[in-house]
Design a protein around this motif. Structure first.
Motif, PDB file in Angstrom:
ATOM      1  N   ASP A  71       0.841  -1.190   0.000  1.00 51.14           N
ATOM      2  CA  ASP A  71       0.000   0.000   0.000  1.00 51.14           C
ATOM      3  C   ASP A  71       0.884   1.250   0.000  1.00 51.14           C
ATOM      4  O   ASP A  71       2.119   1.155   0.023  1.00 51.14           O
ATOM      5  CB  ASP A  71      -1.006  -0.012   1.163  1.00 51.14           C
ATOM      6  CG  ASP A  71      -0.367   0.067   2.543  1.00 51.14           C
ATOM      7  OD1 ASP A  71       0.791   0.502   2.670  1.00 51.14           O
ATOM      8  OD2 ASP A  71      -1.056  -0.306   3.519  1.00 51.14           O
ATOM      9  N   THR A  72       0.266   2.404  -0.031  1.00 49.51           N
ATOM     10  CA  THR A  72       1.017   3.664  -0.116  1.00 49.51           C
ATOM     11  C   THR A  72       1.826   3.961   1.145  1.00 49.51           C
ATOM     12  O   THR A  72       2.700   4.821   1.128  1.00 49.51           O
ATOM     13  CB  THR A  72       0.074   4.841  -0.412  1.00 49.51           C
ATOM     14  OG1 THR A  72      -0.972   4.851   0.557  1.00 49.51           O
ATOM     15  CG2 THR A  72      -0.512   4.733  -1.805  1.00 49.51           C
ATOM     16  N   ASP A  77       0.137  -5.563   1.203  1.00 51.51           N
ATOM     17  CA  ASP A  77      -1.309  -5.747   1.052  1.00 51.51           C
ATOM     18  C   ASP A  77      -1.604  -7.208   0.732  1.00 51.51           C
ATOM     19  O   ASP A  77      -2.487  -7.806   1.312  1.00 51.51           O
ATOM     20  CB  ASP A  77      -1.847  -4.833  -0.054  1.00 51.51           C
ATOM     21  CG  ASP A  77      -3.326  -5.018  -0.284  1.00 51.51           C
ATOM     22  OD1 ASP A  77      -3.683  -5.830  -1.175  1.00 51.51           O
ATOM     23  OD2 ASP A  77      -4.128  -4.382   0.429  1.00 51.51           O
ATOM     24  N   LEU A 102      -8.933  -4.370  -4.307  1.00 52.32           N
ATOM     25  CA  LEU A 102      -7.766  -3.480  -4.259  1.00 52.32           C
ATOM     26  C   LEU A 102      -8.138  -2.148  -4.895  1.00 52.32           C
ATOM     27  O   LEU A 102      -8.559  -2.112  -6.057  1.00 52.32           O
ATOM     28  CB  LEU A 102      -6.573  -4.090  -5.004  1.00 52.32           C
ATOM     29  CG  LEU A 102      -5.320  -3.212  -5.087  1.00 52.32           C
ATOM     30  CD1 LEU A 102      -4.704  -3.012  -3.704  1.00 52.32           C
ATOM     31  CD2 LEU A 102      -4.304  -3.817  -6.043  1.00 52.32           C
ATOM     32  N   SER A 106      -4.610   3.080  -3.553  1.00 52.35           N
ATOM     33  CA  SER A 106      -3.867   2.627  -2.364  1.00 52.35           C
ATOM     34  C   SER A 106      -2.639   1.792  -2.720  1.00 52.35           C
ATOM     35  O   SER A 106      -1.883   1.395  -1.844  1.00 52.35           O
ATOM     36  CB  SER A 106      -4.785   1.813  -1.444  1.00 52.35           C
ATOM     37  OG  SER A 106      -5.079   0.560  -2.038  1.00 52.35           O
TER      38      SER A 106
END
Length: 144
Positions: A71-72, A77, A102, A106
């Protein structure tokens, strides 16, 4: 005169011997290139598009890569497998994968963790991973 002929033969032999390593280096430079080309939201999923090219002299009959999606904020994830299928030699292919649950926004990084499968007649065992070239045309970083 005899000395000149011997020199000419020596030069010809040296030139032909020098060509061998250059050819071997070309074969060693062959690699697979994977470009993350686009990410697009599709409902509650993210469609990930890749441009992939097999730079080897022989076809890859099946290439499956293990990928880790971050993720960011840098958290894992999920781990997933992307089956790129058959990759003909020296020809680009586009492959798309829809990842359910998803949000594309993100997705921060994508790590190609290795090749799960890499097969093909005349294909070296490390053809899918040796000198793998990765790039991205999106804001998502691609690592390998």
């Amino acid at each position: 005169m005899l000395v000149l002929k011997r020199c000419a033969i020596a030069i010809l032999l040296a030139g032909s011997l020098g060509a061998g390593p250059a050819l071997a280096e070309t074969e060693q430079d062959a690699h697979v290139t994977i470009e993350l080309n686009a990410v697009e939201t599709v409902g509650d999923a993210c469609r990930i598009s890749f441009l992939i090219q097999n730079g080897h002299d022989s076809d890859i009959s099946q290439a499956v890569y293990e990928a880790v999606l971050f993720d960011t904020e840098g958290r894992v994830d999920r781990l997933t497998l992307f089956d790129f299928g058959a990759l003909p030699a020296a020809r680009p292919r586009v492959r798309q994968f829809v990842v359910p649950g998803l949000a594309c926004a993100s997705l921060g990084r994508l790590l190609i963790n290795g090749a799960e499968t890499c097969t093909g007649e005349g294909t070296p065992p490390d053809a899918c991973t040796r000198d793998l070239e990765l790039r991205s045309r999106t804001g998502v970083e691609v690592l390998g």
